[in-house]
Design an enzyme around this catalytic site. Sequence first.
Site, PDB file in Angstrom:
ATOM      1  N   ARG A  61      30.956 -25.870  -6.154  1.00  0.00           N
ATOM      2  CA  ARG A  61      31.916 -26.800  -5.571  1.00  0.00           C
ATOM      3  C   ARG A  61      33.129 -26.113  -4.958  1.00  0.00           C
ATOM      4  O   ARG A  61      33.528 -26.401  -3.835  1.00  0.00           O
ATOM      5  CB  ARG A  61      32.427 -27.791  -6.625  1.00  0.00           C
ATOM      6  CG  ARG A  61      31.562 -28.996  -6.811  1.00  0.00           C
ATOM      7  CD  ARG A  61      31.658 -29.477  -8.220  1.00  0.00           C
ATOM      8  NE  ARG A  61      31.016 -28.500  -9.086  1.00  0.00           N
ATOM      9  CZ  ARG A  61      29.720 -28.494  -9.357  1.00  0.00           C
ATOM     10  NH1 ARG A  61      28.952 -29.427  -8.889  1.00  0.00           N
ATOM     11  NH2 ARG A  61      29.186 -27.548 -10.106  1.00  0.00           N
ATOM     12  N   THR A  62      33.733 -25.198  -5.703  1.00  0.00           N
ATOM     13  CA  THR A  62      34.992 -24.622  -5.221  1.00  0.00           C
ATOM     14  C   THR A  62      34.754 -23.817  -3.946  1.00  0.00           C
ATOM     15  O   THR A  62      35.462 -23.988  -2.949  1.00  0.00           O
ATOM     16  CB  THR A  62      35.629 -23.754  -6.316  1.00  0.00           C
ATOM     17  OG1 THR A  62      35.747 -24.535  -7.502  1.00  0.00           O
ATOM     18  CG2 THR A  62      37.002 -23.265  -5.902  1.00  0.00           C
TER      19      THR A  62
HETATM   20  C1  NCD Z   1      35.039 -25.377 -13.200  1.00  0.00           C
HETATM   21  C2  NCD Z   1      35.420 -23.914 -13.298  1.00  0.00           C
HETATM   22  O1  NCD Z   1      34.875 -23.074 -12.571  1.00  0.00           O
HETATM   23  O2  NCD Z   1      36.312 -23.636 -14.086  1.00  0.00           O
HETATM   24  N1  NCD Z   1      34.171 -25.640 -12.128  1.00  0.00           N
HETATM   25  C3  NCD Z   1      34.727 -26.028 -10.940  1.00  0.00           C
HETATM   26  O3  NCD Z   1      35.436 -25.282 -10.309  1.00  0.00           O
HETATM   27  N2  NCD Z   1      34.483 -27.291 -10.520  1.00  0.00           N
HETATM   28  C4  NCD Z   1      34.544 -25.948 -14.473  1.00  0.00           C
HETATM   29  C5  NCD Z   1      33.418 -25.262 -15.172  1.00  0.00           C
HETATM   30  O4  NCD Z   1      32.842 -24.284 -14.679  1.00  0.00           O
HETATM   31  O5  NCD Z   1      33.069 -25.743 -16.242  1.00  0.00           O
END
Ligand code: NCD
Length: 303
Positions: A61-62
Amino acid sequence: MDSYYMNDLDIPWRRAVVSVDQFSRADIDEIFGLAARLSVGRTMPLTGKSLVNLFYEPSTRTSSSFYAAMTRLGGSVIPINEVNYSSVTKGESLEDTIRTLECYADALVLRHYDEDATERAVSVASVPLINAGNGAGEHPTQALLDLYTISKERGHIDGLTITLMGDLKHGRTVHSLVKLLRMYDVKLNFVSPQELSLPSSYLMSGDSEYLDLDPVIEDTDILYVTRVQRERLADTMVIDFSYAVTRDDMDRAKENLVLMHPLPRVGEIPPELDSDPRAAYFRQMKYGLHVRMALLVSMIGRD
Ligand code: NCD
């Protein structure tokens, strides 16, 4: 822009987003206002600009939302995901990698497994840099999009009862979100196995801690669930706990509950709850795109 060294986060967030501590409520209002405008606009203010996505840890996602945000705004992206194919495998230092990549970019997005990586990168970077997760430390842009989700879904933040459940010890999204929420008048409940409770430095008087959801589900306005961050557990730690939101929990919860998760989920929210209109975790990702667009425009949109 000259290089600079970090001075206790005495750094304007437009130059480097390191921690949510850098934002005031007025900054947040400004970012959210811009996010809302960009979500409906079709302008391309970042035409000709480029972004490097540098990820030393996995991301779906990021990394892809920064990619989508940048390209929607007219810019381009150099994606370096999981660094496996870069000179990092030859032993290049983070500092040298940053100095290299900034030659090709107007901004850098960095995710790294070390908590001090962002500060080290910022100390050598001469272009704006965004922390996309530093180990178990912080994930400021996720927290901003989480807060934006809350404000969009409920129309306000003050006055809400917010319950965070999961691996509160290692969850960087939780750490950043808790700090952001301290700027608002909210009641915070924390639900976790004892081994994964929120570090005491994040706790304040008025908070409540529980081992399960049962006592708080009926009063909760926002339920924010996270997975166990298995990659951050000590090898010796025996994992013999599990937790999940159930249909029964949802039946007891408020009609206007907002169920959130930064994702990925690995069992904490069963797919059968996805069709519940209160399940906001897919909408949360869309809000994230708009918040990241707003951050990019704010940081590199003007010369
Ligand atoms: C999170 C992360 O990378 O901290 N994921 C994200 O960026 N949506 C949460 C996770 O990995 O559990």
